[in-house]
Scaffold this active site. Structure first.
Site, PDB file in Angstrom:
ATOM      1  N   ASP A 148      12.371  -3.900  -6.572  1.00  0.00           N
ATOM      2  CA  ASP A 148      12.281  -3.304  -5.138  1.00  0.00           C
ATOM      3  C   ASP A 148      13.424  -2.239  -4.984  1.00  0.00           C
ATOM      4  O   ASP A 148      14.283  -2.299  -6.154  1.00  0.00           O
ATOM      5  CB  ASP A 148      12.227  -4.421  -4.062  1.00  0.00           C
ATOM      6  CG  ASP A 148      11.798  -3.791  -2.712  1.00  0.00           C
ATOM      7  OD1 ASP A 148      11.534  -2.489  -2.623  1.00  0.00           O
ATOM      8  OD2 ASP A 148      11.328  -4.642  -1.767  1.00  0.00           O
TER       9      ASP A 148
HETATM   10  C1  BGC Z   1      10.096  -2.308   0.330  1.00  0.00           C
HETATM   11  C2  BGC Z   1       9.202  -2.240  -0.438  1.00  0.00           C
HETATM   12  C3  BGC Z   1       8.652  -0.803  -0.684  1.00  0.00           C
HETATM   13  C4  BGC Z   1       9.879  -0.170  -1.088  1.00  0.00           C
HETATM   14  C5  BGC Z   1       9.401   1.419  -1.418  1.00  0.00           C
HETATM   15  C6  BGC Z   1      11.466  -1.266   0.080  1.00  0.00           C
HETATM   16  O1  BGC Z   1      12.464  -1.399   0.992  1.00  0.00           O
HETATM   17  O2  BGC Z   1      11.005  -3.700   0.494  1.00  0.00           O
HETATM   18  O3  BGC Z   1       7.941  -3.178   0.060  1.00  0.00           O
HETATM   19  O4  BGC Z   1       7.449  -0.935  -1.292  1.00  0.00           O
HETATM   20  O5  BGC Z   1      10.914  -0.121  -0.473  1.00  0.00           O
HETATM   21  O6  BGC Z   1       9.212   1.980  -0.413  1.00  0.00           O
END
Ligand code: BGC
Length: 718
Positions: free
Chosen positions: A264
């Site tokens: 993530d």
């Molecule tokens: C979130 C994810 C997301 C990623 C990309 C993160 O802050 O936890 O769920 O896919 O950002 O946008």
């Protein structure tokens, strides 16, 4: 299994180029074209060379823009390896469906498959090749803001919806240009942060994790999701992105996941703050060892580029392993044959607005609405009734919810327009702001409410109060809205409260003050029409709660599939007067509204439940015939639900576990018999050795239209 093309590329690539494939950045590194590094990339001191070795981009979309970036990139990348574009297509691309919790409330996997399929087609035209969806984290704490991104509290419902969503996004494999790869997230158990506080510790026993949290991720992998995203949280004492047991033993070896594991956002970098790595290089080493292929936005892996020349053999082997997986994904997406796969400005624009898209968006919204209360059958409304449409949501029309940045807000149908189109006399007033009283607005609202027959109060939370980093300690409606509702209630007119929310809420006070309650979640682009259609009976409500609604935040976490206790309350509806029972002294143990609950305008009753096969074996599923009557003039859909309970187990068993559901259409004045089957394998549980098995013995099956009012029969497993 790498292909000849991937092998040939790997043979030509330098170590720095291989590491490049493991880096993911936002599109701003490229947007200004010609080697110009801007914004965060500049802060990270990344060279132009590094940027043109980066394997994938996130958060950039739109056929025109993506084509330009790809063209510029290919002109600079030595081996002309195309960039891969990923984005969060969570509940629609630009035309927005209900939030995933609302899609959970449809209890209609076919609907979820369709929404994912349409979203995939439009986003593929818009240049997106991978979506960071579905989020399948099991959620039981409505204080956590991201419960909106999940389909709820139940392992089986989540698993079925997950499978439908992955299949909708990816279509039949191999992927064609109208489908995109699905990235299931967040592995694992991100939905169980302590106290519902975002990014907080998760501490589950591995038994519990396997019983309830793992099944939905496993369903995604079984459905061949091509990517998995690590979660931000710690599990079993180690942050997920460094957790070898989780990623290697469970995800790779046990679940047989061979696709790309992406961190993530900055989760690799955060290993330093978690206190398991001293610096970026140590964080990179831990994540690589855990099997994280792509580092999203932490730039930790990028630091390895600089010392690529003197990496040891073991690290090089890990880098090779990860680079091969990224290249294989590019190959599966068809990017080597066509780096501009599916990108089509005209199609993108057309499909966003097409009738087919709008029809799916509207049906999903209609099916997601849940009717919790309907005293004196105040609903459905008649078009001859005069309506006072009141509440902060009327002014904001904030109906799309979080994770809809690309959503066309100005094209979102407004509540005022939807109601005025069909009702002769509609007066509107805001009454208050979401969190602030406003004397003038309140006076105006009370004045119009006094003149009209019925009050429709559209209340709730703004979209900024759900989603990532949006935990709340108080899950009631804000005080300003409760006070407005109390004043409206004094007028002694029917009040229909429509609740716009990204989470289960404590609606105890709303329940006292309202004649009817409809939970509308964030219903999306066509949400206003869906609300109007349910309120005026164009559609009989058929959504069901995918998450328990508590009486008080003090009951949280509260969920229907609780385990048994040694000191149960004999009858939760009656105070036994005894102490030493598993209960609260100041609150019932019962929820305000249980999982699976939702009323209909039709009078649908179960006439007979007949167990046809009550001895379950490997080859003989439990088979139950359920005869159901619609005694009313309303044609309606309803969700038949089947729960089981294992009487004696090696480990404790939940009181009820959903094992079957089906959304069925019941024509007016009709009768039909539905056959419910539950296979032996579905009755398995996790034993103390952490393996799944189905125990022989006595079980119960419970059939109904929610998780509380159920008809019970016995059966046996051999
Ligand atoms: C979130 C994810 C997301 C990623 C990309 C993160 O802050 O936890 O769920 O896919 O950002 O946008």
């Amino acid at each position: 299994m790498s292909t000849a093309r991937v092998n040939a590329l790997m043979n030509q690539m330098t170590t720095a180029e291989k590491i490049g494939q493991l880096l993911q950045m936002t599109g701003d590194a490229f947007q200004s074209g010609e080697s110009k590094i801007t914004g965060p990339m500049q802060d990270k001191h990344l060279s132009t060379e590094t940027v043109y070795a980066v394997g994938s981009v996130l958060g950039t979309s739109g056929a025109k823009q993506v084509k330009e970036i790809q063209k510029d990139y290919l002109a600079h990348n030595r081996l002309h390896i195309p960039l891969m574009f990923m984005a969060d297509v969570i509940h629609g691309y630009q035309t927005i469906y209900p939030i995933p919790l609302g899609l959970g409330a449809t209890f209609n996997p076919e609907m979820v498959r369709q929404t994912s399929e349409v979203a995939a087609r439009i986003s593929a035209a818009g240049g997106i090749q991978v979506t960071f969806a579905p989020m399948v984290d099991l959620v039981r704490d409505p204080r956590w803001g991201r419960v909106m991104e999940s389909t709820g509290e139940d392992p089986y419902l989540n698993s079925v919806m997950t499978q439908a969503s992955v299949e909708g996004f990816q279509g039949e494999l191999p992927l064609d240009k109208e489908h995109i790869a699905a990235c299931v997230k967040h592995f694992a158990a991100y939905g169980a942060p302590e106290a519902g506080r975002e990014y907080n510790t998760v501490d589950l026993s591995e038994w519990r994790f396997r019983e309830q949290y793992l099944p939905a991720y496993a369903a995604a992998i079984e459905a061949q999701a091509m990517l998995v995203m690590t979660s931000f949280n710690t599990l079993f004492g180690v942050p997920a992105s460094a957790n070898q047991h989780l990623m290697r033993d469970i995800l790779r070896d046990e679940l047989n996941f061979h696709g790309v594991l992406i961190s993530d956002w900055n989760a690799v970098g955060e290993l330093i703050r978690h206190g398991v790595a001293a610096n970026s290089e140590a964080a990179t080493a831990l994540a690589l060892k855990a099997g994280v292929d792509i580092d999203m936005m932490s730039f930790a892996y990028a630091s390895y580029l600089k010392k690529a020349a003197d990496l040891d053999d073991q690290t090089l082997a890990l880098i090779n392993e990860a680079a091969v997986r990224v290249l294989e994904l590019k190959e599966k997406l068809g990017l080597f044959d066509d780096p501009f796969r599916g990108m089509d400005e005209e199609k993108e624009l057309h499909d966003i607005h097409s009738d087919e898209t709008m029809a799916v968006v509207q049906q999903a919204a209609e099916e997601s609405l849940v009717l919790l209360k309907n005293d004196q059958q105040v609903l459905p409304l008649h078009h001859t009734q005069s309506i006072a449409l009141i509440g902060p949501v009327i002014a904001s029309n904030d109906l799309l919810g979080a994770w809809s940045w690309n959503g066309h807000r100005h094209e979102t149908e407004t509540l005022e327009h939807a109601f005025k189109a069909d009702f002769n006399d509609v007066k509107v007033a805001t009454g208050c702001d979401y969190r602030h009283a406003d004397a003038a607005a309140e006076a105006e609202a009370l004045a119009i409410a006094e003149q009209q027959d019925v009050i429709v109060a559209v209340l709730g939370l703004p979209s900024s109060e759900s989603g990532e980093a949006s935990s709340l300690a108080n899950i009631k409606l804000p005080q300003a809205q409760l006070e407005l509702l109390a004043k409206l209630a004094k007028l002694n007119k029917p009040i229909i409260s429509v609740i716009i929310t990204g989470r289960a809420m404590d609606l105890t006070r709303v329940n006292e003050l309202s004649t009817a309650i409809v939970v509308a979640w964030f219903p999306g682009t066509k949400g206003a029409i869906a609300i109007k259609n349910v309120l005026d009976g164009t559609v009989s409500p058929n959504g069901k709660l995918p998450m328990t609604f508590p009486r008080s935040v003090g009951q949280v976490p509260i969920y229907y599939n609780q385990y048994r206790t040694g000191r149960p309350v004999p009858d939760p509806y009656v105070d036994s007067g005894n102490g030493y029972e598993s209960k609260y002294m100041d609150c019932s143990t019962l929820p305000l509204y249980p999982f699976g609950f939702g009323l209909s305008y039709a009078d649908i009753t179960i006439e007979k439940v007949e167990v046809i096969h009550n001895v379950v074996t490997e080859t003989q599923p439990l088979t139950v015939n359920v005869t159901i009557k619609n005694n009313s003039d309303f044609a309606a859909k309803n969700v038949l639900q089947g729960y089981t309970h294992q009487l004696i187990g090696e480990t404790v068993r939940p009181m009820k576990e959903l094992k079957y559901f089906a959304k069925i259409t019941f024509p007016a004045h009709s009768e039909q018999t539905i056959t419910v089957t539950i296979a032996k394998e579905q009755l398995s549980s996790v034993h103390t050795n952490l393996k799944r098995a189905t125990d022989a013995g006595h079980y119960e099956v419970m059939i109904g239209f929610d998780s509380e009012k159920l008809i019970k029969c016995d059966f046996e497993v051999q």
